[in-house]
Scaffold this motif. Structure first.
Motif, short mmCIF file in Angstrom:
data_model
loop_
_atom_site.label_atom_id
_atom_site.label_comp_id
_atom_site.label_asym_id
_atom_site.label_seq_id
_atom_site.Cartn_x
_atom_site.Cartn_y
_atom_site.Cartn_z
N MET A 1 2.39 1.17 -10.13
CA MET A 1 1.73 1.44 -8.91
C MET A 1 2.84 1.94 -8.13
O MET A 1 4.00 1.81 -8.17
CB MET A 1 1.42 0.03 -8.24
N ASN A 2 2.58 3.00 -7.26
CA ASN A 2 3.87 3.48 -6.22
C ASN A 2 3.64 2.84 -4.89
O ASN A 2 3.24 3.63 -4.02
CB ASN A 2 2.95 5.12 -6.13
N PHE A 3 4.09 1.72 -5.05
CA PHE A 3 4.29 1.07 -3.66
C PHE A 3 5.17 1.77 -2.75
O PHE A 3 6.23 2.23 -3.25
CB PHE A 3 4.61 -0.20 -3.95
N ILE A 4 5.28 1.78 -1.50
CA ILE A 4 6.03 2.31 -0.45
C ILE A 4 6.69 1.10 0.23
O ILE A 4 6.08 0.25 0.66
CB ILE A 4 5.36 3.21 0.49
N THR A 5 8.01 1.04 0.09
CA THR A 5 8.70 -0.24 0.70
C THR A 5 9.33 0.28 2.09
O THR A 5 10.19 1.32 2.15
CB THR A 5 9.76 -0.72 -0.40
N GLU A 6 9.17 -0.35 2.91
CA GLU A 6 9.69 -0.27 4.23
C GLU A 6 10.07 -1.48 4.91
O GLU A 6 9.79 -2.48 4.35
CB GLU A 6 8.44 0.15 5.17
N PRO A 7 11.04 -1.45 5.85
CA PRO A 7 11.51 -2.76 6.39
C PRO A 7 10.40 -3.60 6.93
O PRO A 7 9.64 -3.27 7.67
CB PRO A 7 12.32 -2.34 7.73
N GLY A 8 10.23 -4.61 6.22
CA GLY A 8 9.13 -5.86 6.55
C GLY A 8 7.82 -5.36 5.88
O GLY A 8 6.97 -6.03 6.22
N ARG A 9 7.72 -4.29 5.23
CA ARG A 9 6.77 -3.90 4.61
C ARG A 9 6.68 -3.31 3.46
O ARG A 9 7.25 -2.61 3.32
CB ARG A 9 5.98 -3.17 5.59
N ILE A 10 5.68 -3.59 2.51
CA ILE A 10 5.29 -3.13 1.18
C ILE A 10 3.85 -2.58 1.27
O ILE A 10 3.08 -3.61 1.34
CB ILE A 10 5.83 -3.74 -0.07
N TRP A 11 3.56 -1.54 0.90
CA TRP A 11 2.02 -1.01 0.93
C TRP A 11 1.85 0.16 -0.06
O TRP A 11 2.62 0.73 -0.82
CB TRP A 11 1.72 -0.50 2.24
N LEU A 12 0.76 0.14 -0.22
CA LEU A 12 0.07 1.41 -1.15
C LEU A 12 -0.89 2.25 -0.36
O LEU A 12 -1.91 1.73 0.11
CB LEU A 12 -0.62 0.67 -2.17
N GLY A 14 -3.59 5.16 0.22
CA GLY A 14 -4.69 6.02 -0.54
C GLY A 14 -4.43 7.54 -0.53
O GLY A 14 -3.53 8.04 0.10
N GLU A 15 -5.15 8.25 -1.20
CA GLU A 15 -5.10 9.94 -1.04
C GLU A 15 -5.06 10.20 0.36
O GLU A 15 -4.42 11.36 0.82
CB GLU A 15 -5.95 10.35 -2.17
N ASP A 16 -6.04 9.57 1.40
CA ASP A 16 -6.11 9.85 2.52
C ASP A 16 -5.00 9.32 3.51
O ASP A 16 -5.01 9.37 4.54
CB ASP A 16 -7.60 9.65 2.97
N GLY A 17 -4.19 8.63 2.97
CA GLY A 17 -3.24 8.16 3.78
C GLY A 17 -3.46 6.52 4.23
O GLY A 17 -2.73 5.87 4.95
N LYS A 18 -4.97 6.10 3.96
CA LYS A 18 -5.14 4.89 4.46
C LYS A 18 -4.67 3.82 3.64
O LYS A 18 -4.26 3.90 2.45
CB LYS A 18 -6.98 4.83 4.24
N VAL A 19 -4.35 2.61 4.19
CA VAL A 19 -3.62 1.50 3.68
C VAL A 19 -4.58 0.75 2.54
O VAL A 19 -5.77 0.49 3.04
CB VAL A 19 -3.33 0.39 4.66
N LEU A 20 -4.26 0.88 1.24
CA LEU A 20 -5.32 0.16 0.34
C LEU A 20 -4.77 -1.21 0.03
O LEU A 20 -5.33 -2.03 -0.31
CB LEU A 20 -5.39 1.11 -0.95
N PHE A 39 -2.92 -7.97 2.34
CA PHE A 39 -4.24 -7.24 2.50
C PHE A 39 -4.55 -6.33 1.31
O PHE A 39 -3.49 -5.69 0.72
CB PHE A 39 -4.20 -6.52 3.70
N VAL A 40 -5.66 -6.42 0.63
CA VAL A 40 -6.33 -5.50 -0.44
C VAL A 40 -7.48 -5.07 0.03
O VAL A 40 -8.36 -5.80 0.03
CB VAL A 40 -6.28 -6.29 -1.90
N ASP A 41 -7.70 -3.73 -0.07
CA ASP A 41 -8.82 -3.23 0.16
C ASP A 41 -10.00 -3.56 -0.76
O ASP A 41 -9.61 -3.83 -1.94
CB ASP A 41 -8.68 -1.52 0.01
N GLY A 42 -11.00 -3.63 -0.39
CA GLY A 42 -12.39 -4.00 -1.22
C GLY A 42 -12.45 -3.16 -2.45
O GLY A 42 -12.96 -3.81 -3.42
N SER A 43 -12.23 -2.06 -2.34
CA SER A 43 -12.20 -1.26 -3.65
C SER A 43 -11.31 -1.53 -4.84
O SER A 43 -11.26 -1.22 -5.77
CB SER A 43 -11.97 0.28 -3.21
N LEU A 44 -10.21 -2.34 -4.51
CA LEU A 44 -9.10 -2.77 -5.27
C LEU A 44 -9.16 -4.14 -5.61
O LEU A 44 -8.44 -4.56 -6.49
CB LEU A 44 -7.75 -2.36 -5.02
#
Length: 90
Positions: A1-12, A14-20, A39-44
């Motif tokens: 997975m290509n998670f993005i790590t930021e201060p206080g947050r790790i997220w994934l 989507g292609e549209d920039g939406k948080v998955l 949080f995990v989007d329903g699609s995942l």
């Protein structure tokens, strides 16, 4: 997975920039990460994404020397199921 790590947050994103998928962990005044939201989007859902997020978070916290205090129910459960990660708990 290509998670993005930021201060206080790790997220994934989507292609549209939406948080998955996302885990947030703001630091309190002691420098302890308060894992307060997963949080995990329903699609995942059902694919182990939340577990992958917490594993990425554990690796990040360990590399930074930060202790954690799980607040959200998923994080509490994840740490209970992973006794090998108990050293990260504040």
């Amino acid at each position: 997975m290509n998670f993005i790590t930021e201060p206080g947050r790790i997220w994934l994103p989507g292609e549209d920039g939406k948080v998955l998928a996302e885990v947030t962990f703001p630091l309190d005044e002691r420098g302890v990460a308060q894992i307060d939201h997963t949080f995990v989007d329903g699609s995942l859902r059902g694919q182990g994404m939340a577990g992958q997020l917490l594993a990425a978070l554990a690796a990040h916290l360990r590399s930074e020397g930060i202790k954690a205090s799980p607040v959200c129910s998923y994080a509490l459960s994840w740490f209970q199921k992973h006794p090998d990660q108990q050293d990260l708990l504040a």
